[in-house]
Design a protein around this motif. Structure first.
Motif, PDB file in Angstrom:
ATOM      1  N   LEU A  20       8.722 -15.722 -11.930  1.00  0.00           N
ATOM      2  CA  LEU A  20       7.452 -15.756 -11.239  1.00  0.00           C
ATOM      3  C   LEU A  20       6.397 -16.615 -11.906  1.00  0.00           C
ATOM      4  O   LEU A  20       6.316 -16.738 -13.098  1.00  0.00           O
ATOM      5  CB  LEU A  20       6.902 -14.328 -11.112  1.00  0.00           C
ATOM      6  N   VAL A  45      14.965 -13.050  -7.006  1.00  0.00           N
ATOM      7  CA  VAL A  45      13.755 -12.342  -6.599  1.00  0.00           C
ATOM      8  C   VAL A  45      14.062 -11.057  -5.825  1.00  0.00           C
ATOM      9  O   VAL A  45      13.479 -10.006  -6.113  1.00  0.00           O
ATOM     10  CB  VAL A  45      12.826 -13.253  -5.776  1.00  0.00           C
ATOM     11  N   ILE A  96       9.536  -6.615  -6.443  1.00  0.00           N
ATOM     12  CA  ILE A  96       8.110  -6.869  -6.664  1.00  0.00           C
ATOM     13  C   ILE A  96       7.400  -5.532  -6.817  1.00  0.00           C
ATOM     14  O   ILE A  96       7.685  -4.577  -6.094  1.00  0.00           O
ATOM     15  CB  ILE A  96       7.520  -7.665  -5.481  1.00  0.00           C
ATOM     16  N   ASP A  97       6.483  -5.471  -7.756  1.00  0.00           N
ATOM     17  CA  ASP A  97       5.756  -4.234  -8.007  1.00  0.00           C
ATOM     18  C   ASP A  97       5.017  -3.779  -6.744  1.00  0.00           C
ATOM     19  O   ASP A  97       4.427  -4.601  -6.035  1.00  0.00           O
ATOM     20  CB  ASP A  97       4.757  -4.447  -9.149  1.00  0.00           C
ATOM     21  N   SER A 109       1.512  -4.947  -6.366  1.00  0.00           N
ATOM     22  CA  SER A 109       1.231  -6.375  -6.341  1.00  0.00           C
ATOM     23  C   SER A 109       0.570  -6.776  -5.025  1.00  0.00           C
ATOM     24  O   SER A 109       0.949  -6.307  -3.950  1.00  0.00           O
ATOM     25  CB  SER A 109       2.527  -7.177  -6.515  1.00  0.00           C
ATOM     26  N   THR A 111       4.865 -12.665  -0.372  1.00  0.00           N
ATOM     27  CA  THR A 111       6.272 -12.940  -0.670  1.00  0.00           C
ATOM     28  C   THR A 111       6.487 -14.425  -0.926  1.00  0.00           C
ATOM     29  O   THR A 111       7.235 -14.814  -1.828  1.00  0.00           O
ATOM     30  CB  THR A 111       7.156 -12.473   0.496  1.00  0.00           C
ATOM     31  N   VAL A 166       5.433 -15.414  -4.409  1.00  0.00           N
ATOM     32  CA  VAL A 166       6.376 -14.925  -5.406  1.00  0.00           C
ATOM     33  C   VAL A 166       7.568 -15.874  -5.515  1.00  0.00           C
ATOM     34  O   VAL A 166       8.006 -16.242  -6.602  1.00  0.00           O
ATOM     35  CB  VAL A 166       6.838 -13.497  -5.071  1.00  0.00           C
ATOM     36  N   GLN A 171       3.955  -9.636 -11.486  1.00  0.00           N
ATOM     37  CA  GLN A 171       4.155  -9.224 -10.094  1.00  0.00           C
ATOM     38  C   GLN A 171       5.520  -8.554  -9.905  1.00  0.00           C
ATOM     39  O   GLN A 171       5.755  -7.903  -8.876  1.00  0.00           O
ATOM     40  CB  GLN A 171       4.045 -10.433  -9.161  1.00  0.00           C
ATOM     41  N   LEU A 172       6.396  -8.696 -10.872  1.00  0.00           N
ATOM     42  CA  LEU A 172       7.711  -8.061 -10.784  1.00  0.00           C
ATOM     43  C   LEU A 172       7.603  -6.549 -10.927  1.00  0.00           C
ATOM     44  O   LEU A 172       6.633  -6.030 -11.470  1.00  0.00           O
ATOM     45  CB  LEU A 172       8.621  -8.584 -11.898  1.00  0.00           C
ATOM     46  N   SER A 173       8.626  -5.863 -10.480  1.00  0.00           N
ATOM     47  CA  SER A 173       8.694  -4.423 -10.722  1.00  0.00           C
ATOM     48  C   SER A 173       8.692  -4.194 -12.228  1.00  0.00           C
ATOM     49  O   SER A 173       9.207  -5.010 -13.006  1.00  0.00           O
ATOM     50  CB  SER A 173       9.945  -3.824 -10.095  1.00  0.00           C
ATOM     51  N   ARG A 207      10.384  -6.707 -15.836  1.00  0.00           N
ATOM     52  CA  ARG A 207       9.518  -7.710 -16.458  1.00  0.00           C
ATOM     53  C   ARG A 207       9.964  -8.164 -17.844  1.00  0.00           C
ATOM     54  O   ARG A 207       9.813  -9.338 -18.190  1.00  0.00           O
ATOM     55  CB  ARG A 207       8.083  -7.152 -16.573  1.00  0.00           C
ATOM     56  N   PRO A 258       0.397  -5.443 -12.434  1.00  0.00           N
ATOM     57  CA  PRO A 258      -0.160  -6.548 -11.648  1.00  0.00           C
ATOM     58  C   PRO A 258      -1.680  -6.477 -11.632  1.00  0.00           C
ATOM     59  O   PRO A 258      -2.267  -5.390 -11.614  1.00  0.00           O
ATOM     60  CB  PRO A 258       0.414  -6.321 -10.245  1.00  0.00           C
TER      61      PRO A 258
END
Length: 423
Positions: free
Chosen positions: A65, A263, A268-269, A272, A276, A279, A358-360, A364, A415
């Motif tokens: 990201l 991805v 994605i968190d 966030s 999309t 991202v 922004q990732l879960s 990260r 995020p």
């Protein structure tokens, strides 16, 4: 030129030199393989291929990201015939939009309909688990740091990332492995046909089975996988790049594609605010950054193979040519040229920094570790006085030890409350 794939092995290919990995230890009877209501794993028997130990002198890094939307200008360029053509950036951006739309459609589908459980025939679950375990073993052996990071992910995401990692390694090995001199375009065509089969639930072997199961569970599209194979085709027929537009497309094929593949797996968190599309664009940015770093690190190694992965027009503007590279002498002109190339790579890394958040949360740490360790290779090139002809830039073990807890601390940052790209 090895693509920037998944994983954080130390940014030093020496850890892989002279080693091989066993694709799978034995033949597997899969005549009762998986049946699923949505058309994957329909009970076909795996075709059994012979197994060979393969040397894989390559390490990988995960591109992900970015801090804001990658600025892609919709522009056209003139081709040699004088016609106008879409630029590489716009071509890639069109793929990005398709991948983002696929994920959004999948999310809407999950909201609108009940998801039924998979139907797995008796005795086949163990075979599938063994396939994923083998992928994990390969990841653990050749991407140690990244493998440790994947252990923080949910089991489903962890196994899926392992499966993608192994497919990318096997694909790259076709043109960079010990049998590369025997690989033909037809061999790549067969590999692509095999890819299509596994996406349709007809895997060829155990490792294909893991990826086939993965793409049946996550909204992963086949196009980035096909594009990576196109990158291998480029390596068979192309050893020069006239401008950065051509080089950008190559970097997308062999590295940016990995971000698009991954991805949907990383996730994605939920907090966030990023779209999309942004991202996916950011995932592309770090993939490009990693591959540009590969190129700058490996100038001497590639030159000894008769390859120059640097924009020819920019070399000429700097008063340099292929002959200067093959001479492998660091001059003032070379230092000035390299400073500009490193600055470009860092720009892509800059686009990636904030977006990792922004990732879960469970995804990260390996991404941050990848970004921090790989970016330091550029620092090492500078420390070597831009001698990437005879000195290989790598991050020392003490520096890696320092970087990993920093990466973990950064992975704990949630995020931000603002959208990507906002001021």
């Amino acid at each position: 030129m090895s693509p920037a794939l998944l994983g954080v092995v130390s940014p030093n290919s020496d850890v892989c030199s002279g080693l091989g990995f066993l694709e799978t230890a034995r033949a597997v009877d899969t005549s009762r393989l998986f049946t699923k209501e949505k058309g994957f794993f329909r009970g076909e028997r795996f075709k059994n291929a012979s197994r060979k130990h393969k040397c894989y002198s390559y390490f990988g890094e995960l591109g992900f990201l970015g801090s804001r939307k990658l600025d892609v200008v919709s522009r056209v360029v003139a081709n040699p015939s004088g016609d106008l053509a879409i630029s590489s950036e716009q071509l890639v951006y069109d793929v990005v939009l398709k991948q983002a739309a696929l994920v959004k459609e999948q999310m809407r589908s999950r909201e609108d309909m009940e998801v039924k459980p998979d139907i797995i025939l008796p005795g086949t679950l163990g075979v599938l688990n063994e396939a994923y375990d083998r992928c994990g073993e390969v990841c653990a052996e050749y991407a140690k740091t990244f493998y440790l990071g994947t252990l923080l992910m949910t089991p489903e995401r962890r196994k899926a990332i392992w499966a993608i990692y192994v497919w990318c390694r096997r694909t790259d090995e076709l043109v960079d492995g010990p049998n590369a001199s025997h690989i033909t375009p037809k061999a790549l065509d067969r590999w692509e046909s095999r890819l299509v089969d596994l996406f349709n639930g007809r895997p060829f072997d155990m490792l294909d089975a893991a990826l086939s199961d993965t793409v049946s569970k996550f909204p992963v599209d086949i196009q980035p996988f096909k594009d990576m194979i196109d990158g291998m085709r480029m390596d068979l027929k192309k050893s020069r790049y006239e401008n950065f537009d051509e080089l950008y497309l190559y970097c997308y094929y062999v590295a940016g594609t990995v971000g698009l593949m991954s991805v949907p797996i990383m996730g994605i968190d939920q907090d966030s605010l990023a779209s999309t599309e942004s991202v996916y664009n950011a995932a592309l940015a770090l993939g490009i950054a990693n591959q540009l770093t590969n190129i700058l690190r490996d100038v001497g190694e590639d030159a000894r193979r008769g390859r120059v992965y640097l924009p020819q027009d920019e070399l000429a503007k700097a008063g340099l040519s292929d002959e200067d590279i093959f001479a492998m002498k660091v001059t003032d002109k070379w230092r000035i040229f390299m400073k500009k190339q490193i600055k470009r790579a860092r720009t892509f890394f800059d686009q990636a920094e904030e977006g990792v958040t922004q990732l879960s949360s469970a995804s990260r740490w390996p991404v941050w570790a990848s970004l921090l360790l790989y970016r330091q290779i550029l620092d090492e090139i500078e420390a070597n006085d831009y001698n990437n002809f005879t000195k290989r830039a790598y991050v020392s073990k003490p520096k890696k030890i320092v970087a990993l807890p920093i990466a973990y601390a950064k992975s704990l940052v949630p995020p931000s409350s603002r959208k990507l790209g906002s001021n």
